[in-house]
Write a protein that holds these residues in place. Structure first.
Motif, PDB file in Angstrom:
ATOM      1  N   GLN A  67      -2.907  32.330  27.198  1.00  0.00           N
ATOM      2  CA  GLN A  67      -4.191  32.387  26.498  1.00  0.00           C
ATOM      3  C   GLN A  67      -4.893  33.728  26.692  1.00  0.00           C
ATOM      4  O   GLN A  67      -5.076  34.201  27.809  1.00  0.00           O
ATOM      5  CB  GLN A  67      -5.098  31.255  26.997  1.00  0.00           C
ATOM      6  N   THR A  68      -5.283  34.313  25.587  1.00  0.00           N
ATOM      7  CA  THR A  68      -6.069  35.542  25.582  1.00  0.00           C
ATOM      8  C   THR A  68      -6.786  35.659  24.252  1.00  0.00           C
ATOM      9  O   THR A  68      -6.237  35.295  23.213  1.00  0.00           O
ATOM     10  CB  THR A  68      -5.188  36.787  25.815  1.00  0.00           C
TER      11      THR A  68
ATOM     12  N   ILE B  90       5.114  39.876  27.951  1.00  0.00           N
ATOM     13  CA  ILE B  90       4.757  38.508  28.342  1.00  0.00           C
ATOM     14  C   ILE B  90       5.959  37.580  28.204  1.00  0.00           C
ATOM     15  O   ILE B  90       6.260  36.782  29.102  1.00  0.00           O
ATOM     16  CB  ILE B  90       3.573  38.003  27.503  1.00  0.00           C
ATOM     17  N   LEU B  91       6.655  37.686  27.076  1.00  0.00           N
ATOM     18  CA  LEU B  91       7.830  36.836  26.860  1.00  0.00           C
ATOM     19  C   LEU B  91       8.919  37.128  27.898  1.00  0.00           C
ATOM     20  O   LEU B  91       9.630  36.225  28.335  1.00  0.00           O
ATOM     21  CB  LEU B  91       8.377  37.028  25.448  1.00  0.00           C
ATOM     22  N   ALA B  92       9.036  38.392  28.294  1.00  0.00           N
ATOM     23  CA  ALA B  92      10.025  38.747  29.321  1.00  0.00           C
ATOM     24  C   ALA B  92       9.681  38.071  30.647  1.00  0.00           C
ATOM     25  O   ALA B  92      10.574  37.580  31.359  1.00  0.00           O
ATOM     26  CB  ALA B  92      10.088  40.265  29.484  1.00  0.00           C
ATOM     27  N   LYS B  93       8.385  38.027  30.995  1.00  0.00           N
ATOM     28  CA  LYS B  93       7.964  37.357  32.227  1.00  0.00           C
ATOM     29  C   LYS B  93       8.217  35.856  32.153  1.00  0.00           C
ATOM     30  O   LYS B  93       8.669  35.241  33.121  1.00  0.00           O
ATOM     31  CB  LYS B  93       6.469  37.627  32.462  1.00  0.00           C
ATOM     32  N   ILE B  94       7.913  35.264  30.995  1.00  0.00           N
ATOM     33  CA  ILE B  94       8.184  33.832  30.807  1.00  0.00           C
ATOM     34  C   ILE B  94       9.680  33.562  30.933  1.00  0.00           C
ATOM     35  O   ILE B  94      10.104  32.568  31.531  1.00  0.00           O
ATOM     36  CB  ILE B  94       7.664  33.355  29.434  1.00  0.00           C
TER      37      ILE B  94
ATOM     38  N   PRO C 265      -2.350  36.384  30.804  1.00  0.00           N
ATOM     39  CA  PRO C 265      -1.594  37.614  31.064  1.00  0.00           C
ATOM     40  C   PRO C 265      -1.760  38.116  32.495  1.00  0.00           C
ATOM     41  O   PRO C 265      -0.818  38.639  33.103  1.00  0.00           O
ATOM     42  CB  PRO C 265      -2.176  38.603  30.053  1.00  0.00           C
ATOM     43  N   ASP C 266      -2.967  37.947  33.075  1.00  0.00           N
ATOM     44  CA  ASP C 266      -3.200  38.389  34.454  1.00  0.00           C
ATOM     45  C   ASP C 266      -2.347  37.604  35.438  1.00  0.00           C
ATOM     46  O   ASP C 266      -1.822  38.165  36.410  1.00  0.00           O
ATOM     47  CB  ASP C 266      -4.684  38.235  34.807  1.00  0.00           C
ATOM     48  N   GLU C 267      -2.205  36.302  35.195  1.00  0.00           N
ATOM     49  CA  GLU C 267      -1.362  35.481  36.078  1.00  0.00           C
ATOM     50  C   GLU C 267       0.088  35.935  36.030  1.00  0.00           C
ATOM     51  O   GLU C 267       0.816  35.834  37.023  1.00  0.00           O
ATOM     52  CB  GLU C 267      -1.459  34.000  35.672  1.00  0.00           C
TER      53      GLU C 267
END
Length: 249
Positions: free
Chosen positions: A87-88, A100-104, A204-206
């Motif tokens: 969420q942003t 973000i998708l890479a982190k997920i 995104p911060d998490e």
């Protein structure tokens, strides 16, 4: 095989966008929003792979405001198993989305990530390629046919000269084209079931991702109105007019 499917909330394709009076962007007030059509195709393809017994779990991911939950619920109603919303309220550029998708993907460890080749609001056609580069995974873009199994994915894609078929080792990134399939409509029972399917929320911060903008929008303007055409009485007159416009010699 676990599949990760990225979906985006965009202005509905039937709606004609309006530019704000100050030219700062597109007016989204009271505008119907829906899932990006290319992402609908990605969700449908993931569901078909599960129906064939190739996929075991489908995780839908979206990046956007709280209202993007509606888009994820649509994916869940179509057949996805669970969803994640990053969420942003900020507009996220393709590189930020890819990060973000890479982190997920690092957390979920899918064997294939499926997403639309582009979004109809910005038409960047960049997220899938950037994501594959960040992960170091093979990619099959503009897929018009997908066959998966035995640790491999065979992607048929449309190119200028015809069709090209690539065989990728999983994990891999696949972006979908319009001719891949026809997305299904969610049935009422599945819409009701989607309300109870798990939907996790992150920020995104998490995830430790910087989504700061690197591009500045100077001005947004509507395309110029098409001028009225003219009728000519003969081929000779047509040629003369084309010469006058510098089109013909």
């Amino acid at each position: 095989m676990k599949l990760l499917v990225a979906v985006k909330r965009v202005i509905d394709f039937n709606v004609k966008p309006r530019v704000k009076m100050d030219g700062s962007g597109v007016d989204l007030a009271n505008v119907k929003m829906s899932m990006n059509p290319f992402d609908e195709i990605a969700v449908e393809e993931a569901i078909r792979l599960k129906e064939k017994g190739v996929a075991t779990e489908i995780v839908a991911v979206s990046i956007g405001p709280a209202k993007a939950q509606e888009t994820l619920r649509t994916a869940l109603a179509m057949g996805a198993d669970r969803a994640i919303l990053v969420q942003t309220d900020e507009e996220v550029e393709p590189l930020g989305v890819a990060k973000i998708l890479a982190k997920i993907a690092e957390e979920e460890k899918p064997e294939m990530i499926v997403l639309g080749k582009q979004a109809i609001d910005d038409d960047n056609n960049a997220t899938g390629q950037m994501l594959a580069a960040l992960l170091g995974w093979p990619q099959g873009t503009f897929a018009s046919k997908v066959e998966a199994g035995d640790g491999k994915v065979k992607v048929t894609r449309e190119v200028d000269g015809g069709l090209e078929t690539e065989e990728l080792k999983v994990p891999a990134v696949v972006t979908t084209d319009l001719r891949l399939n026809e997305p299904r409509y969610a049935s009422l029972p599945n819409i009701m079931k989607a309300k109870s399917k798990p939907l996790a929320t992150k920020t995104p911060d998490e995830l430790g991702v910087d989504i700061g903008r690197r591009l500045e929008v100077l001005k947004v303007a509507e395309p110029p109105k098409r001028q009225a055409g003219i009728k000519v009485g003969s081929v000779d007159e047509l040629v003369e007019r084309l010469k006058g416009m510098g089109i013909a010699k």
